[in-house]
Scaffold this motif. Structure first.
Motif, mmCIF file in Angstrom:
data_model
loop_
_atom_site.group_PDB
_atom_site.id
_atom_site.type_symbol
_atom_site.label_atom_id
_atom_site.label_comp_id
_atom_site.label_asym_id
_atom_site.label_seq_id
_atom_site.Cartn_x
_atom_site.Cartn_y
_atom_site.Cartn_z
ATOM 1 N N LEU A 1 0.853 -1.186 0.000
ATOM 2 C CA LEU A 1 0.000 0.000 0.000
ATOM 3 C C LEU A 1 0.892 1.240 0.000
ATOM 4 O O LEU A 1 1.751 1.383 0.873
ATOM 5 C CB LEU A 1 -0.893 -0.007 1.241
ATOM 6 C CG LEU A 1 -2.131 0.877 1.235
ATOM 7 C CD1 LEU A 1 -3.035 0.534 0.057
ATOM 8 C CD2 LEU A 1 -2.896 0.714 2.529
ATOM 9 N N SER B 1 0.497 7.562 1.892
ATOM 10 C CA SER B 1 -0.387 8.678 1.562
ATOM 11 C C SER B 1 -0.921 9.279 2.848
ATOM 12 O O SER B 1 -0.962 8.623 3.895
ATOM 13 C CB SER B 1 -1.570 8.213 0.689
ATOM 14 O OG SER B 1 -2.462 7.414 1.445
ATOM 15 N N ASP C 1 -7.491 2.539 -1.156
ATOM 16 C CA ASP C 1 -7.279 2.385 -2.604
ATOM 17 C C ASP C 1 -8.148 1.255 -3.115
ATOM 18 O O ASP C 1 -7.861 0.081 -2.883
ATOM 19 C CB ASP C 1 -5.800 2.101 -2.888
ATOM 20 C CG ASP C 1 -5.489 2.080 -4.380
ATOM 21 O OD1 ASP C 1 -6.428 1.951 -5.200
ATOM 22 O OD2 ASP C 1 -4.297 2.181 -4.714
ATOM 23 N N ASN D 1 -8.436 0.016 -5.914
ATOM 24 C CA ASN D 1 -7.836 -0.795 -6.972
ATOM 25 C C ASN D 1 -6.822 -1.812 -6.454
ATOM 26 O O ASN D 1 -6.153 -2.479 -7.264
ATOM 27 C CB ASN D 1 -7.150 0.112 -8.002
ATOM 28 C CG ASN D 1 -8.144 1.037 -8.650
ATOM 29 O OD1 ASN D 1 -9.237 0.637 -9.031
ATOM 30 N ND2 ASN D 1 -7.777 2.310 -8.769
ATOM 31 N N LEU D 2 -6.702 -1.926 -5.156
ATOM 32 C CA LEU D 2 -5.701 -2.834 -4.614
ATOM 33 C C LEU D 2 -6.084 -4.286 -4.864
ATOM 34 O O LEU D 2 -7.259 -4.649 -4.811
ATOM 35 C CB LEU D 2 -5.587 -2.640 -3.090
ATOM 36 C CG LEU D 2 -4.776 -1.434 -2.642
ATOM 37 C CD1 LEU D 2 -4.873 -1.317 -1.140
ATOM 38 C CD2 LEU D 2 -3.330 -1.576 -3.058
#
Length: 196
Positions: free
Chosen positions: A136, A139, A187, A189-190
């Motif tokens: 990951l 962020s 996220d 889209n992980l």
């Protein structure tokens, strides 16, 4: 007995007193009576009730952090599971101490609040490290999400680990699922390394 050793014994006794009573009940008088020493001696070491609370809370905080220190040799998800298992065990073994730590964040003493907040930040940093290792990316959102999860976990531990007889393994499993879901929500889209 050296002054340093006497002071350490008084702090240890104050931490032990949290096992049966809230932080607010810990006073100069109650500690001096329990220790069999003069009120003046306790004042000499801690100055005020706030000074006493500060030392006791920070000592209890350090004990909790040592008890739940991540094991770096473990794989990330194993390390997460192990750390959560040990924190649940700490809470079960030291219910009032943990409750006083969590509620210490609302203390009128800034140093007590800062000490509790430092523990939360360190715990969040350990979580962030786990999810970075799992791919990951760093962020602000990940940091905010996992720091918020620490507060959620504290409340969960107060409500479930302290106030119910739910098996510890079930509490750990719930905490694992919830922190993985929070991390995965950062996220969409992980891939699925968080699903295990």
């Amino acid at each position: 007995m050296s002054p340093e050793r006497r002071r350490a014994e008084l702090v240890a006794l104050g931490v032990a007193m949290l096992a049966n009573e809230p932080l607010e009940a810990l006073t100069i008088e109650s500690l001096s009576e329990r220790a069999g020493v003069s009120r003046g001696l306790v004042i000499h070491y801690f100055g005020t009730r706030q000074g006493l609370h500060r030392e006791v809370v920070l000592t209890a905080r350090d004990s909790m952090l040592r008890a739940s220190e991540p094991q770096p040799e473990l794989a990330p998800l194993d390390r997460l599971h192990d750390t959560l298992t040990r924190i649940v065990q700490f809470v079960r073994d030291h219910r009032e101490t943990f409750f006083s730590l969590v509620r210490g964040a609302a203390s009128g003493d800034r140093q007590v609040r800062d000490g509790v907040e430092q523990a939360r930040s360190l715990q969040a940093d350990h979580l962030i490290a786990v999810f970075h290792e799992l791919g990951l990316p760093d962020s602000d959102l990940l940091s905010i999400a996992l720091r918020s999860w620490v507060a959620f976990a504290e409340e969960t531990l107060v409500e479930i680990a302290i106030n119910t007889d739910m098996p510890s393994a079930e509490i750990v499993a719930f905490l694992e699922r919830s922190v993985k879901a929070v991390a995965a929500s950062v996220d969409a889209n992980l891939p699925g390394p968080f699903a295990g």
